[in-house]
Design a protein around this motif. Structure first.
Motif, PDB file in Angstrom:
ATOM      1  N   UNK C 105       0.844  -1.194   0.000  1.00 11.82           N
ATOM      2  CA  UNK C 105       0.000   0.000   0.000  1.00 11.82           C
ATOM      3  C   UNK C 105       0.883   1.249   0.000  1.00 11.82           C
ATOM      4  N   UNK C 106       1.887   1.256   0.883  1.00 10.10           N
ATOM      5  CA  UNK C 106       2.776   2.419   0.943  1.00 10.10           C
ATOM      6  C   UNK C 106       3.554   2.602  -0.357  1.00 10.10           C
ATOM      7  N   UNK C 107       3.896   1.492  -1.012  1.00  9.52           N
ATOM      8  CA  UNK C 107       4.589   1.591  -2.309  1.00  9.52           C
ATOM      9  C   UNK C 107       3.728   2.294  -3.355  1.00  9.52           C
ATOM     10  N   UNK C 108       2.441   1.996  -3.325  1.00  9.89           N
ATOM     11  CA  UNK C 108       1.549   2.618  -4.312  1.00  9.89           C
ATOM     12  C   UNK C 108       1.354   4.097  -3.987  1.00  9.89           C
ATOM     13  N   UNK C 109       1.147   4.405  -2.712  1.00 14.93           N
ATOM     14  CA  UNK C 109       0.982   5.804  -2.322  1.00 14.93           C
ATOM     15  C   UNK C 109       2.245   6.593  -2.685  1.00 14.93           C
ATOM     16  N   UNK C 110       3.411   5.973  -2.448  1.00  9.20           N
ATOM     17  CA  UNK C 110       4.682   6.634  -2.756  1.00  9.20           C
ATOM     18  C   UNK C 110       4.847   6.829  -4.261  1.00  9.20           C
ATOM     19  N   UNK C 111       4.474   5.811  -5.031  1.00  7.64           N
ATOM     20  CA  UNK C 111       4.576   5.915  -6.491  1.00  7.64           C
ATOM     21  C   UNK C 111       3.622   6.987  -7.010  1.00  7.64           C
ATOM     22  N   UNK C 112       2.423   7.023  -6.446  1.00  6.59           N
ATOM     23  CA  UNK C 112       1.473   8.058  -6.866  1.00  6.59           C
ATOM     24  C   UNK C 112       2.011   9.440  -6.490  1.00  6.59           C
TER      25      UNK C 112
END
Lengths: 133, 133, 133, 133, 133, 133
Positions: C105-112
């Protein structure tokens, strides 16, 4: 307080140890700050984040290291990341930022905070001359 | 589209004309961009905003002009001000920003966007060593 | 530290007590977290906020409960709400979020966080094919 | 351009028609702005959103209607919602906001944009005297 | 914790003393809050920031003092400035904001937080009637 | 309108062509959207951004593809990235998001937008029980 458990000895995991060792070697310092200690809850996330930070921030490039840190401080202030404001202000200071430069940087961020809101409040149309494509 | 009326000839107001003249003289250019044309709906707001922009951005100081513009671009991106991203990218280009420097700047802003969210998502505690006061 | 007084016994107000009782019954737990204790400074605001949280988050719907909490965590991170990052990460964990899912989840938020800034920095025009209306 | 289809005749749905009729009656105007026309893609979301807007904004309360709209404009600017800046500036104007008040409002939002960033950049500790609870 | 050193006796600098004296005289109070004490690390930044705050916030104008503070609170919440939320809520209370008005203010900020996200999520096109120029 | 020139035939650069070919192969579609066409102004930035998007979003993992896209939409809304809201809403729809799920997602984002602001406005202290480390 954190949303993930801090780990007493994260370097028991060899993948974490390899990243921490590289952080120490790259920065020529024994200190590994909390950002990496907490990211260590997931070795993959730790490895990828450090690899990108090292590539973007610690590799000689067309921007000098202090300018890079000042850009990072700016982003961290506006994104409201308290931790990052602290860590990147410390990093900029270590790279030579003077109190006068710090004050100037904050003046620009503050001015941008002001004019950004004015332009949004007025909904100023973009001048066609600014268009690049 | 704007939230205030654009004025066909804002320089009929001598206070507006004085500001526009100073913008032209400071920038050595006849072009006055929309930000100032729309701010002209209120002469006081126009005068004060320009005075601050001139003082912070157009006065020799401890930071070089291109660094200042890159900090301004960074703030404008994160504050989500479309107009300001356009105008300050154009200004940075006029002050010598190369495509490579532009790409690097965006890489840092993007990386900060990433690590700022990670630190906030993890709620990483600030290392005591970062504290200055 | 808060901007409103904490109240030693907010349930002396029967409207507050009714909301707290419903929170306990809905969550099958005796614990009422600080958000509700501080919102209790205004019974109307408390009632309306809880009613909406219960309706949106605690009613079976087309999204499963864990997905909902992960969306809530995402919003809380980017809105920079420290309290909410903590409370909704705890809620997601209680609904089964694994450390691996948390890291993802944090990876996606960071990528976004990264690509959102890139798209804004470039001012990429929206592809006509994306338009729905 | 929108992420949901605009509907040629949304009032064919009686739930949508009921909301639109209430909007017209509450505002004493035939005009229903796009926000409601696009929210109509989901009747439940439309009903709940309108009910809250009506309750908070169109019910006599301890704050006068113009103050409420100025608070709404402020939030919309900082949240970067272009549509909302437009619609609430128009609403404030309809409720009597003068150009001078508009300029003053923007001055305060701009000043806050400035000092908010300064306080975050400096990480100023909260004075104990401000604590209420 | 701060990113600049706190100074034991900032008023040893006469420029700082002049600003602090003016703060005390303007506010008719001996208390000088931390914002000014930390800004004192750079006398120029302190002088300019106070001059603007005094001009915008402490000069009689077309908006009443309490409305101004409520606008400032709104901006501070959305900009995520914890310090500023505290200081301006205290200021508003000192200017007469009742608990009921506080709750109403928060209701509007919360509603705007909601509808701003809805309009951005839907990418609602601006109604042509809102355009002023 | 963009801050970088659009390129009539970006695939003349073999590094760009390799990325575009991989985008087409990964998505099983001939369409390459503007984000990639504008990022192509810098081949390195293009390569690194696509590599990360592919790894995070297009690799089987502990979160299903639709959940990932809904998280991405959430981040894009709150970061105020108009382009990204459009592109990821389209992507979610392509992965099966129904209008009802879309409405629910927006309800959660809107509710978070509301309660995030309330918690920040109240400065609610984090409950000790939420602390993980």
């Amino acid at each position: 307080m954190s949303t993930v458990p801090s780990q007493p000895d994260p370097e028991n995991d060899p993948r974490v140890k390899a990243v921490f060792d590289d952080i120490r070697a790259t920065r020529k310092s024994d200190f590994v700050n909390n950002m990496w200690r907490y990211l260590a809850f997931d070795a993959t996330l730790l490895e990828q984040t450090w690899a990108e930070v090292k590539r973007v921030m610690a590799t000689p490039s067309s921007l000098d290291p202090l300018t890079k840190e000042m850009v990072y401080i700016t982003a961290s202030i506006i994104n409201g990341c308290s931790y990052c404001v602290h860590s990147h202000t410390a990093a900029a200071r270590a790279k030579g930022m003077t109190p006068q430069q710090h004050a100037e940087l904050l003046s620009i961020v503050a001015l941008a905070g002001k004019t950004n809101q004015l332009a949004t409040g007025l909904q100023v149309p973009v001048d066609p001359v600014f268009d690049q494509g």
